[in-house]
Every structure is written in structure tokens, then in C-alpha cells.
Enzyme design. Sequence first.
Site, PDB file in Angstrom:
ATOM      1  N   TYR A  11      52.450  37.168 -20.130  1.00  0.00           N
ATOM      2  CA  TYR A  11      51.287  36.506 -19.570  1.00  0.00           C
ATOM      3  C   TYR A  11      50.101  37.453 -19.551  1.00  0.00           C
ATOM      4  O   TYR A  11      49.011  37.077 -19.179  1.00  0.00           O
ATOM      5  CB  TYR A  11      51.607  35.953 -18.179  1.00  0.00           C
ATOM      6  N   TRP A  28      48.548  39.937 -18.027  1.00  0.00           N
ATOM      7  CA  TRP A  28      47.579  40.268 -16.983  1.00  0.00           C
ATOM      8  C   TRP A  28      46.368  41.024 -17.538  1.00  0.00           C
ATOM      9  O   TRP A  28      46.417  42.199 -17.862  1.00  0.00           O
ATOM     10  CB  TRP A  28      48.227  41.092 -15.879  1.00  0.00           C
TER      11      TRP A  28
END
Length: 764
Positions: free
Chosen positions: A99, A101
Site C-alpha cells: 500500500y 505509505w
Amino acid sequence: MHRISRDAAGKPSLIAWEGDGNPSPIGLDQLSEEVQALRVRRPSFRESWLREGAGARRERRGSDRFVEVPWDEAFELVAGELNRVITTHGNNSIFGGSYGWGSAGRFHHAQSQIHRFLNAIGGYVKGRDSYSFGAGSVIMPHIAAPMEELLDQHTDWNTLAAHNELFVAFGGIPLRNTQMTAGGPSRHRVREALDQMRARGVRFVNISPLKQDIDGAAEWLPIRPGSDVALILALLHVLISENLDDRKFLSRYCVGGEQVKRYVLGEKDGQSKTPEWASAITGVPAHRIIELARDMGRSLTMINASWSLQRQSHGEQAYWAIVTLASHIGQIGQPGGGFGIGYGTLNSVGSSELRLSGPRLSQGSNPVEQFIPVARIADALLEPGARFDYDGGTYEYPDIRLVYWAGGNPYHHHQDLNRFISAWRKPETIIVHEQFWTSSAKAADIVLPASTTLERNDIGFASREGQMVAMRKLQEPLADAKSDFDIFGGITRCMGKEGEFTEGRTAEEWLENIYEDFRQRNTTLVALPGFCEFWEAGRLEIQTPNKPTIMFERFRADPERHPLKTPSGRIELYSERIASFGYDDCPGQATWLEPLEWLGSQKTARFPLHLLSQEPSRRLHSQLDHSPHSRSGKVMGREPILLNPKDAIARGIADGDVVRVFNDRGACLASAQLSGDLLDGVAIIATGAWFDPTDWALTNSLEKHGNPNVVTIDAPASKLSQATVAQSCLVDVELFVGELPAVTAFDLPKFAAEDTARSKSPRV
């Protein structure tokens, strides 16, 4: 953005940048003992995997002991396992999860690093779209423009303050979400922007179950979750029946206006979408619907939808309905009017700063064509070979044998976590890079310790944030932690692929390379110094353009010269393409479709509360949940659940009580917080509490920490997007009785003695 401060003894600490008038406290305690105590310090292998081989005792993921090994051995073991899987099953048996960040820096961006690495070794199955706005990503290109383009083109706050009269916010404008921007925020601007708009007389209407979803003065229209489309259709009914719709705009800039009219007036299905009809569904009084529609038709109106609006059953319909409503008002492309699908979601949305394509690490080319819509990862693991629909096509789930995850926490963002435990046991090997012992790390086979942002050099940049930052390393990596780049470099060296991955450059040489590439790509837009000058300065202010940003301004001025990227070149209120797909759960225009779970469902006989899982205010998703700042917001160590006093009293629950939140999918413990500013029948838990089951070996044990995704449903929004429906969730809540189990989310895993485990290992 943070700045380094040192005390008299030279000990560093993080403080907010003085140039930010409304800084976020998230992350200021990264150097605290509580945060550092949870660090992954050395390469760690699940004992059963190391001793018995890949796939051994997968039911022990989450509870098995780990064995720490030196890096040279870790590199060889990981490289050997990747070679085994590729040789035996092919690269389409590897899922590259991330994902990513975005605040980690533009080079040490985990998503870019892992995808570049996997492409260097032959490719991987990728995840498509996002949990954040997966339904929006698929629907918006069909009806207006790609989601990412729209987020960058929102009319800026200064223009809204100068021109807007009425701001109608479906889902509110929650400031908790605006603490961040992918890539890192600079000056947090949204609170000040809202204050400026109010000072100039802008009226705000908050359409949400929670009054606090807009900070400051606003008219509150409480609405049943999942029923926004019905309300919008009734607003359209008033506009059309009272001749308040802009038919010239519909004729020139849109297609499908007549189909919308026939549906709204009931000519297509026999049901006129009147305010009275909508009131029975939404709980909003009919007279308020009529008043609001008239106000919107006679004012310069901005209509905004939060991302949460499309994270629900048939979530595509909410965004389509918002665009349809704004089109009937006819102010799209004008300063102060139109629609938004991101105000209050990121700090950068609504910025007046220059839009630039930032520094980036090339991910290379992926020869594997197979993909998984990100929210369907459990389906893919549980049902290899099964077919699924997606955006007009039919595809097949791959047979995933190895999951490689860097950047992200699937035990945070996925739904129905008990089902996910079963899915997570299917792959033969799971490898993660982690800084901390999160639930995802504990449930992996191989955990490779990643350095933090403070332990490496990087470049901080986000489009429309107005600056670029030299993220200088503060300290050396803790224990044996390495950057993702160095970890992947070590693995590719063992696989004979190091040249493909590093191209012979060090991390510092890559920083200069991606900066100079960025500088040359944007030379016509902004003057930037050379890399050495930038690094010495530490921060660059990027000049703000004088021209305001107005979404679809050029399209409004000349739709023939500046058409949209839709099939017709115009706003598609009815889509022939989507209609041709024949999806029963996503027809060719914005339509009221009853959600899988909502307060109008017969399921409320057993589970009468609608649970919403909102973004947290004290952490970014699940990041730094173990920090003192996040933990200070918990009650008795557990995530709070917001309840209306009527619902609490009916269940014998008082403020601060530990309660059991449950449905057929599972149960979690949370601490009750009561508020009359929440619509009765609705409950709210913030996401991000680290998953903490009582027993990892079971697939339906009590979760002790307050993770709402234990009870959310793992089903697709529709065949079009296959996106998450986390906000469509019915539960009940009861007072917890019995001995209260301890929260163990922040306990370290157990470790086996290295010599004991390795003496029986077939790999040594």
C-alpha cells in the site's frame, strides 16, 4: 512535516515545522521508547517454515515462534524460495502486495521498490485500484475523468472563498483525514480554508450520521448510512419538477439527461423519486429535502462527496449521483460551483499550489498480465482459478503460492478478517518487510527488518503542497534494519539480477538521479537548482501560480476543443458502455440500489446497528498505533466505539464500558463513548487498531483491541469495480461480561533459540 530538535545533551526529538499553522501531532513520538520497543531488529523466520520447509504448519501463522538469522543467510533463503516458486509455478504465482505509505519519501517508497524488484526477477501479479477509492477509480473515467486527475483539479479553496455560496458535503469534511497527503503535507490548510469561507458568508450543510464530520458551524442533516443516492435522486426530482435544472448545460455538456429525467420521475420503473419516497429511506424529512434542493438550485453551490460514500455496497452509484446532481444545477466549470470528490480527504485537495509530477523511481516493466482488484485478495487466495467480472471484462484469479508484501498492513485494511485468516493460510510462503511487529508481520513466514524514514536519506515531495524537502538521515538504522532498496539489492545479488534492480547505482546516486529527472521534466513550469544546492538548502519553496484552479474550466469554456476523456467527450449521466456490460448491480445511470446491509434491511432484526469504520485522528491508518499519541486515545487499552445514548441505554451500556461488537462474521471488544451528535442506530469505530485475536489458530476468535474489520463484510461493491464495501455493515453491541482479556497487540512475538531451530532445519 517534522523538524529535528536537540536538547543540551544532543538527544534528538521531533517537533512540528514552524511554517505550519495547524500541524498534525501524528508521528512526533517516533523516537519514543514505546515505538522503538516494537521494532523488527533482525531477519526473522517462522520456526516451522525454517525447520520443515515452505507451507509447513500454516495454521501457526500469527502464533508460531520466530528464529533470527544473519542477513547473508536471509538473502540466500529468500532468493532460494523465490527461485523455487518461479521455477515450479511461474511468476504469475507471486502476488506483490503494497500500500506504499507515501510519506516515506519518493525513493524509499515501498510500493515503487517492491514492484521494481519483482519486475527485475520476472514479474508478479499486481493489485489494481485501492481500498481508499476503488469504486471511484473505476466509475469516474466512464462518467467524467480519471480519479487521480480529478483529485488534482479540484477548485482551490481561495476560489471557493471568493465565489461559493453553499457548500453541501455528503459525508462531511472531516479534518482528521486532512492531516496527510500522499508524499507528505507541508502547511495544513483545510481548517484555515473553512474559516475563511465562513468569514465570507459561505453556508455549509453536513449530510452525515455524525455532526462532527464538519469542523465548525454547519447545518446538520443526519442521514441513514448508505442511503445518499436516494436523497440525491429526490433533490433531482425537485430540481426537474420545479424547472430549476439547467437544461442548456445538460444539452451542451452532458449525455443522458433524458434517461435521468425518465428514471427520476418514475417513467422507467413506476416509482417517482419524490422527497417523500426518499424520506422513508434516508430519515431526512421531505420538507428539508425540498428546501435544500431549492437552495442548491438558486445558489452558487459546491457539492462534495467524501471517499467513504463510495466505500459501500453499490458505491459507484453515489459518485455518479453526485455528478448527475451537479450537472443539473449546471455550475460545473464555474468558480465556486460544481462537484468535488475529495475535499476533506487529503490536505492537497483544494490546494492552490502548483501541480507537478514529482520525483519517481521507475518500476520497470511487468510481463505478467494477471491482476487482482485489491479488495478481492481473499477471494483470489481462497478460489484460485475462479472467474470474476471487472469493468466490462471477465478474468481469472491466479494460483498464488507466494505473497511478498512491503509497505502496508493487510490485517488493517482488509474486511472480514476471520475469513482473511483462512485466506492467508493458502500461500506456501509469505514474506514481508516491516519496521514494527504488526499483526501482518506476526502472521508472516519471513519478516525482513526495514529501516524507518529517520534512518535514511530521501526526498519529500507531494504535488500541490508547494515544497520539496531533503529528508536527511537522523540516525543509523536500528540493529540490523536495512532500507527496502538494500534488502532487494541483497536478494537480487543472490539471484543474479542485481544489475537489473540497482542499475549499478547506490541509494544516494539514485536520489540525485530521480531529482535531476524531476528537474528536467518540469523545467518549463518552475526553476529548480541542481541537486547539490537543493540538498544543502534542505527545503525548496515552489512558487505558487497566480491562476486559480477551477475543475473543468477549459471544458466549460469550449467542450469541443477540450473534451473529456469519456467515450462521448462529455459528462455521461447515462453510459452506453456501462449499460452494455449488463451488470445487474451497476446499471447505465445513477440508480438507487438497496445495499447488502443497511438500516432498511430485514437483517436489523438481529443486528440493529449500522457500524461505520472511519479514518482515525491519532494515526495514519494503522501506522504508529503503538505510539503514545495513538494509545492515549484508547480507553482501557481498546479502541472506542461511538454510540448514541439511546442505543447505549437500551443495552445497559454506560460511557467507558467495555462492549462486545458482533455479527455473524465475528466479534471485537471496544470501549463505549456516548454522543448525542451521532444519529441513533449508528455506531462508529476508527480503523487502525492492530488486529489482536484471542487465538490465531481459530478463524472466529474474539478480537480484543477494537479492530472493526473483524465484522465488516468482504463483498464487492459491484461487478464493475469489485471494490470494498466496508461501510455497509450491521452489528449489535452488548456489555462485555466476564474476565476481560488482556490486549496483546503490542507484545513481541516469541523467539526460538537460533541453534535449536536451525539444527533441525533442512535449509541449513
